[in-house]
Motif scaffolding. Structure first.
Motif, PDB file in Angstrom:
ATOM      1  N   TYR A  11      22.423 -10.055   9.597  1.00 19.42           N
ATOM      2  CA  TYR A  11      21.020 -10.292   9.921  1.00 19.42           C
ATOM      3  C   TYR A  11      20.823 -10.157  11.430  1.00 19.42           C
ATOM      4  O   TYR A  11      21.588 -10.732  12.211  1.00 19.42           O
ATOM      5  CB  TYR A  11      20.576 -11.684   9.472  1.00 19.42           C
ATOM      6  CG  TYR A  11      20.646 -11.867   7.970  1.00 19.42           C
ATOM      7  CD1 TYR A  11      19.593 -11.459   7.157  1.00 19.42           C
ATOM      8  CD2 TYR A  11      21.765 -12.444   7.376  1.00 19.42           C
ATOM      9  CE1 TYR A  11      19.652 -11.618   5.783  1.00 19.42           C
ATOM     10  CE2 TYR A  11      21.835 -12.605   6.004  1.00 19.42           C
ATOM     11  CZ  TYR A  11      20.780 -12.193   5.220  1.00 19.42           C
ATOM     12  OH  TYR A  11      20.846 -12.343   3.853  1.00 19.42           O
ATOM     13  N   ALA A  12      19.797  -9.408  11.810  1.00 21.16           N
ATOM     14  CA  ALA A  12      19.517  -9.220  13.232  1.00 21.16           C
ATOM     15  C   ALA A  12      19.236 -10.551  13.916  1.00 21.16           C
ATOM     16  O   ALA A  12      19.683 -10.782  15.046  1.00 21.16           O
ATOM     17  CB  ALA A  12      18.330  -8.271  13.409  1.00 21.16           C
ATOM     18  N   GLY A  13      18.508 -11.437  13.230  1.00 23.73           N
ATOM     19  CA  GLY A  13      18.198 -12.736  13.813  1.00 23.73           C
ATOM     20  C   GLY A  13      19.451 -13.549  14.114  1.00 23.73           C
ATOM     21  O   GLY A  13      19.545 -14.213  15.146  1.00 23.73           O
ATOM     22  N   ARG A  14      20.421 -13.502  13.228  1.00 25.50           N
ATOM     23  CA  ARG A  14      21.668 -14.241  13.446  1.00 25.50           C
ATOM     24  C   ARG A  14      22.412 -13.696  14.665  1.00 25.50           C
ATOM     25  O   ARG A  14      22.927 -14.463  15.492  1.00 25.50           O
ATOM     26  CB  ARG A  14      22.574 -14.135  12.212  1.00 25.50           C
ATOM     27  CG  ARG A  14      23.829 -15.005  12.310  1.00 25.50           C
ATOM     28  CD  ARG A  14      24.870 -14.605  11.279  1.00 25.50           C
ATOM     29  NE  ARG A  14      25.544 -13.362  11.646  1.00 25.50           N
ATOM     30  CZ  ARG A  14      26.555 -13.298  12.520  1.00 25.50           C
ATOM     31  NH1 ARG A  14      26.991 -14.397  13.123  1.00 25.50           N
ATOM     32  NH2 ARG A  14      27.141 -12.142  12.789  1.00 25.50           N
ATOM     33  N   LEU A  15      22.461 -12.369  14.782  1.00 28.30           N
ATOM     34  CA  LEU A  15      23.163 -11.749  15.901  1.00 28.30           C
ATOM     35  C   LEU A  15      22.496 -12.088  17.232  1.00 28.30           C
ATOM     36  O   LEU A  15      23.169 -12.377  18.225  1.00 28.30           O
ATOM     37  CB  LEU A  15      23.218 -10.233  15.706  1.00 28.30           C
ATOM     38  CG  LEU A  15      24.054  -9.756  14.515  1.00 28.30           C
ATOM     39  CD1 LEU A  15      23.830  -8.264  14.280  1.00 28.30           C
ATOM     40  CD2 LEU A  15      25.535 -10.042  14.742  1.00 28.30           C
ATOM     41  N   ILE A  16      21.164 -12.048  17.260  1.00 27.28           N
ATOM     42  CA  ILE A  16      20.431 -12.372  18.491  1.00 27.28           C
ATOM     43  C   ILE A  16      20.652 -13.831  18.864  1.00 27.28           C
ATOM     44  O   ILE A  16      20.861 -14.172  20.043  1.00 27.28           O
ATOM     45  CB  ILE A  16      18.930 -12.069  18.307  1.00 27.28           C
ATOM     46  CG1 ILE A  16      18.717 -10.556  18.130  1.00 27.28           C
ATOM     47  CG2 ILE A  16      18.120 -12.576  19.501  1.00 27.28           C
ATOM     48  CD1 ILE A  16      17.325 -10.174  17.692  1.00 27.28           C
ATOM     49  N   GLU A  17      20.632 -14.705  17.853  1.00 30.30           N
ATOM     50  CA  GLU A  17      20.866 -16.124  18.114  1.00 30.30           C
ATOM     51  C   GLU A  17      22.288 -16.364  18.621  1.00 30.30           C
ATOM     52  O   GLU A  17      22.501 -17.102  19.596  1.00 30.30           O
ATOM     53  CB  GLU A  17      20.621 -16.935  16.844  1.00 30.30           C
ATOM     54  CG  GLU A  17      20.781 -18.434  17.038  1.00 30.30           C
ATOM     55  CD  GLU A  17      20.369 -19.228  15.811  1.00 30.30           C
ATOM     56  OE1 GLU A  17      20.596 -20.455  15.809  1.00 30.30           O
ATOM     57  OE2 GLU A  17      19.816 -18.622  14.870  1.00 30.30           O
ATOM     58  N   GLU A  18      23.265 -15.731  17.979  1.00 27.45           N
ATOM     59  CA  GLU A  18      24.663 -15.895  18.398  1.00 27.45           C
ATOM     60  C   GLU A  18      24.902 -15.321  19.792  1.00 27.45           C
ATOM     61  O   GLU A  18      25.808 -15.769  20.509  1.00 27.45           O
ATOM     62  CB  GLU A  18      25.598 -15.219  17.395  1.00 27.45           C
ATOM     63  CG  GLU A  18      25.711 -15.934  16.064  1.00 27.45           C
ATOM     64  CD  GLU A  18      26.352 -17.311  16.200  1.00 27.45           C
ATOM     65  OE1 GLU A  18      27.334 -17.432  16.957  1.00 27.45           O
ATOM     66  OE2 GLU A  18      25.854 -18.258  15.575  1.00 27.45           O
ATOM     67  N   PHE A  77      29.201  -8.013  19.683  1.00 20.16           N
ATOM     68  CA  PHE A  77      29.551  -7.756  18.285  1.00 20.16           C
ATOM     69  C   PHE A  77      29.842  -6.284  17.976  1.00 20.16           C
ATOM     70  O   PHE A  77      30.311  -5.976  16.882  1.00 20.16           O
ATOM     71  CB  PHE A  77      28.434  -8.237  17.354  1.00 20.16           C
ATOM     72  CG  PHE A  77      28.104  -9.693  17.509  1.00 20.16           C
ATOM     73  CD1 PHE A  77      28.925 -10.671  16.981  1.00 20.16           C
ATOM     74  CD2 PHE A  77      26.967 -10.086  18.212  1.00 20.16           C
ATOM     75  CE1 PHE A  77      28.623 -12.021  17.124  1.00 20.16           C
ATOM     76  CE2 PHE A  77      26.653 -11.433  18.363  1.00 20.16           C
ATOM     77  CZ  PHE A  77      27.487 -12.397  17.823  1.00 20.16           C
ATOM     78  N   GLY A  78      29.537  -5.385  18.913  1.00 17.94           N
ATOM     79  CA  GLY A  78      29.714  -3.968  18.634  1.00 17.94           C
ATOM     80  C   GLY A  78      28.744  -3.442  17.608  1.00 17.94           C
ATOM     81  O   GLY A  78      29.023  -2.434  16.937  1.00 17.94           O
TER      82      GLY A  78
END
Length: 260
Positions: A193-200, A247-248
């Protein structure tokens, strides 16, 4: 052809953009080259110096049952589609309760919610270049390569409107920010999920000027009041760089950026 003066800082869902004249196309008009087609500007981020713009007029705002198909004009608002389907007990369009905008915009990006997409029940599209069957149109997750400007689309007629599904999809809005936004900025990458990646990546709630990644949903870019195109782009570029570095993963845009 006529023109309509539109202030995109009020008209667009993210409340960013200039006040400019937009060409309005009605039936019989030939679309000129060099103009960018807009709908209700629900997934657009428009700069202060966009290319010439055009939009479909009221001639393309209609919905009707024809034999075993539901025929809808491309400038028909999603709210009108939902109301028609409720009234006539037609299923397959419950998901539009969650989607603002017009049919044209939904077709252009194969819009959807969860497992429901615009192309699921699509039969064919009429554009300025002719009639095309669904099978002739390359499409997939949040994209469609429409052959020209969509004027009308026909869908399989399925009886039985699912009110519980429509209510469940509307309930998803409770988990979305209430500030002006253009919806999800990035497509979800495969298996994530894009949201998870942005948050992380540490950007949830991160702010530049009056624009910020929402504290409620990190994939929503929100306008806190008087936000600018430049600040929005700075946040988009920052998220892409951070997510790629950590995250690449290369994030792909779901919103449309309209700039020269």
């Amino acid at each position: 052809m006529t023109f309509r003066r539109i202030d995109f800082s009020k008209f667009s869902s993210i409340k960013i953009g200039p006040a400019i004249d937009v060409m309005v196309l009605e039936k019989g008009d030939s679309p000129p080259s060099g103009r960018f087609l807009i709908g209700h500007a629900n997934n657009l981020l428009i700069s202060c110096a966009p290319p010439p713009l055009m939009m479909l007029g009221k001639d393309f705002d209609y919905i009707a049952i024809e034999e075993d198909a539901l025929v809808i004009g491309a400038s028909t608002p999603t709210g009108k589609i939902l109301s028609f389907c409720k009234k006539h007990d037609i299923g397959g369009f419950e998901y539009v309760a969650k989607l603002p905008g017009t049919l044209g915009g939904m077709l252009a990006m194969n819009a959807g919610v969860k497992s429901h997409e615009t192309f699921d029940a699509l039969l064919g599209v009429v554009t300025d270049r002719g009639r095309f069957r669904k099978e002739e149109i390359p499409h997939g997750y949040r994209y469609a390569q429409l052959p020209g400007i969509a004027y009308e689309a026909s869908f399989m007629l399925k009886r039985g409107f699912d009110r519980h599904l429509a209510e469940a999809l509307v309930a998803l809005r409770a988990h979305q920010p209430r500030e002006p936004s253009a919806g999800s900025v990035f497509k979800n990458p495969p298996g994530d999920y894009a949201g998870r990646l942005i948050e992380e990546a540490g950007l949830k709630g991160h702010r530049i000027g009056a624009m910020a990644w929402s504290r409620m949903h990190a994939n929503f870019l929100v306008n806190l009041g008087g936000g600018s195109f430049e600040d929005a782009m700075a946040l988009i570029d920052l998220a892409r760089r951070r997510v790629w570095k950590q995250f690449g993963v290369e994030l792909s845009l779901e919103i449309k950026i309209v700039d020269k």
